[in-house]
Each structure stands twice: as C-alpha cells, then as structure tokens.
Design a protein around this motif. Sequence first.
Motif, short mmCIF file in Angstrom:
data_model
loop_
_atom_site.label_atom_id
_atom_site.label_comp_id
_atom_site.label_asym_id
_atom_site.label_seq_id
_atom_site.Cartn_x
_atom_site.Cartn_y
_atom_site.Cartn_z
N PRO A 127 73.62 21.68 1.34
CA PRO A 127 74.65 20.89 0.67
C PRO A 127 74.65 19.44 1.16
CG PRO A 127 75.53 23.03 1.25
CD PRO A 127 74.18 22.95 1.89
N LEU A 168 76.12 20.79 -4.21
CA LEU A 168 75.71 22.12 -3.74
C LEU A 168 74.41 22.54 -4.41
CD1 LEU A 168 79.17 23.93 -3.92
CD2 LEU A 168 78.09 22.89 -1.91
N GLN A 173 77.82 28.52 -2.47
CA GLN A 173 79.26 28.60 -2.68
C GLN A 173 79.96 27.41 -2.02
OE1 GLN A 173 80.77 30.94 -4.65
NE2 GLN A 173 78.60 31.47 -5.09
N HIS A 185 77.71 21.06 -8.68
CA HIS A 185 76.72 22.12 -8.51
C HIS A 185 75.42 21.71 -9.19
CE1 HIS A 185 79.65 25.23 -7.09
NE2 HIS A 185 80.48 24.43 -7.74
N GLU A 187 71.52 22.63 -10.52
CA GLU A 187 70.70 23.77 -10.93
C GLU A 187 69.25 23.61 -10.48
OE1 GLU A 187 71.19 25.48 -14.86
OE2 GLU A 187 72.96 24.22 -15.16
#
Length: 489
Positions: A127, A168, A173, A185, A187
């Motif tokens: 992260p 992230l 999570q 987030h 991908e």
Amino acid sequence: METFIRFTGRTFLTLTLTLAVGYSVAVHAQPVDTHIGPVTMEGELPAHESIAKLYAELDYQQATQSYLWALPLVSYAQWQEEFQNKLGARSGDLMVLTSYEDKLGVITANATTPYILGFVDLNETGPLVIELPPGPTAGGVGDFWQRAIIDMGETGPDKGKGGKYLVLPPGAQPPGDADKYYVAHSETMNILVGFRVLDPDPAKGKALVERFNMYSYAERANPGKTKLLSPGGKQWSGTQPRGMAYWERLHQIIQKEPVNERDRFYMAMLASLGIEKNKAFKPSAEQRKALEEGAQMGELIAKANTFAKRFPGAQFWPDRQWDTVLNIAEPSQRVAFYDQLWERSAWFYEAVTNTKGMVSKTPGLGQTYLGAYTDSKGKWLDGSQNYRLHVGPNPPAKQFWSMTVYDIDTRCLIDNPQRKADLSSRQNLKKNADGSVDLYFGPKVPEGFENNWVQTVPGKHWFSYFRLYAPTQAYFDKSWKLDDITPAN
C-alpha cells in the motif's frame, strides 16, 4: 459401382464414387474465394492442405486485435521502461518535466504547464501513501490500463486543499486507520502517479512540488522523501514501440500484473501467439510472422480509428472538423453493456492518462480537449503547407486556453527548429480589435505575426489539440464555436 451427382445453388458439384468394397472417394469441390485467396475444399470441409493457411489467418487476426487491445498497457509499460533505463528513475521517484526538451517523449503533452509524475510498483511497496500539498494542481492515480483510480487536486476529493491518499494493491484490505486517508483501490500492481501545477508562477509551482511526498504505508512512521528527477537533456520516448518490440514489452508487463476477468479471452489469443504469463517468450517462426504482420496492421487500424474517428458524436460541431478526442464515457472505460474498446484504443494511441477531471461536465472545473487532424477541406494537415486558425473573442475557459501541435508519427510535441509547439492565452499574442486572435502554422514565419506562429516540418504531417482549462458553459452548450484550420497563403 454407383454414381451420385448433387447440384447446389452454387456453380460447383461434389462427385462421390461408392465402390463395391464400401469405400468412398471425395473429389475436390470448387475452391471458396476469400480475402486471403482461394481455400481448397473437400466437400463441405477445408482440404487438409488448407488448414495451415486458415490457422495462419487466425493467428494474424488474433495478433491484430491483441495489438489494439493492449495499446494502453504497452504505452505505460514503455514509458516506465524508458524512465528506468534511460532516465534512471526507480519505482517511487518523481520525474519533473518542465522544458520543451523534457516533454518531447510524452505523447500529446501539454507544452504550457509542467508535469510531475512517476511510476510505482506496488509489488515492491505494498500500500502506498501519497501526501499532496494544498494548492492549484490537477492530477491523479491511474492503473496500467490507464483507468483513473482516483483524482487528486482541484478535481479530486481534496478539492485543491491537499491531503493524504492511500492506494491499495489488488486484493488488499483497507487498514484500521483508513479513515485518515482518501482510499483508492488499484486493479494493477503498477500505477502512475502524476499531477500538473496550475499556478502560473514558476517559483510557487516549484515550492509546491517540493512539498509532495509518497512512500510505503509500512514506512509511515518514518517516511523518506520522494526523489525528484529531471531528464537533464537525455532523449527518451513514451511512444509505443513497433514490430516485435511491441510484443516484447507486452510480454514483460504481463508477467507483473494480475489478469482482469474482462481480458481472459485476449489472454487466450496471446497464448496462441506464444505470449503467456509465467512462460518465456519464444515465438515460433509462424507466430513471429503473425505478430509482426499483426502489429503492422494493428497500427494502421489504430491510425484510422484515431485520426478519422467513426464514434457517434465524435465530431463536436456538425459543421466543423474538430473532434472530441476523449470519447471514453468515464475513466473506468465501462458503459452499460460493454467496455469501450475502440474509444479506448483511439485515445491511448494518441494520448496518455485519463482522469475524471479530463471528462468533467461541470463548468469551471477540469479541462477539455478538441482535436483537429484535417484542415477545413478535410485534408490531412501537411507540414509543408501554411495554415491559419481564427480564435473568436472570449474563448470559454475560466483559466486559459492553448493550441498545441503534434507530430503525427510519434504523437509527441512537434520537433521543430523553433523549439515551440504551442500558442496560448498565457502568451503575448497579437490580437485583433475585437479580442479575437489569428494563429499561424507553417514552415515559414508570417511577417508581423511572429508571436502567433508555430513552425511545422515539411515532409511530416501534424495534428493539434485545442485545450480549454476550466471550460465554461459556452463550451458545453456550444454557443461559442471555434473556426476550422484553413489553408493560408
């Protein structure tokens, strides 16, 4: 021996001889004419000697479609590779592109404002924390399919006030203290972090950049300082490579990234061509031929798809040659029943990055782009010819407007002796009495309009973007209209 003759609606027949011992002998039917030439048949089936020809065509088609599909991924992978191997930037470093020379490697760069950007491999950092200082900036974080993960700055959740962002990796999570951050987030494991400083004061812009920082979340208690780099005059290119180099770059980045569900059929096509995750790239002679030919045809189609768009509504004004160049409905590239493959292919052949601010429909926020690839008569813009563009009074831009010229082959800033590619409202342009401006493009300077001129290169075609920063309502309702680029003596 019995003889059966069957006639069909076509001009061929099949003759089957049934022998006393029970065997049948099929006689070749007339070949089927196709765009790859005649295909020899045995009755309703391709003759065995035709099979290799059909598979070669399949591989060629797969390579062509895979080329178009992979354009955004290969573009970022190439850019990242050039930053690392030619400019010495590691994951997490920021490259500051300010000069004309610095930006010559960026596809359709804005020549007016500096770029501050860097690539981060979340495989290495986990992260990622980004600290954006307050001030007039526009930018964001994008994954390697060039989908916006989150905007930053004036069009982001901080709205220009700055703040901490947390990016992230796939499947990660949010941590327990996620409420302290603007959480995004990704991908893909590799991401681009970039922004532009909108303050026209270079000193203020420099100070803002120096306050920017990003680091691993695991190091948040004692973070280091982001390293700022400059190309320093070194040549580099973010343009997608051609030929086998395109596929080598694609194979390289596929090894680092998870496979999205939407891309699994394309991964099947690539597997047929010798490009697979967790396997070495060693194409056979047949695969190499398909890849080379597919890359050639893929780029030709990409040029047609980009410079002669056929998307509904791409032409911004029905009586003008100007196109809306960014036709992606939203940064995810997804609409109700499909993902925008062709709109995506067009934009990421001619440009890089996509943020919500770039497709904002809110007057006074973000920016917008209009593209001209032809003159008023529909002819390609030719570097050996002279042109004029009349910009009417009161262009609908709250901040400023700019007109930038690009080389059609590289899609980068025009590499001219003048070392200038753009004209903008921030420059000292010669204006007409009504506040309108006439801009000139051609190989020789028009007398009396030196400040209003960009030099083009004979023997090369060019195209242009007209950018509006913080476009106002007159742009969205089309009550203000831009003239076409017209041939000039």
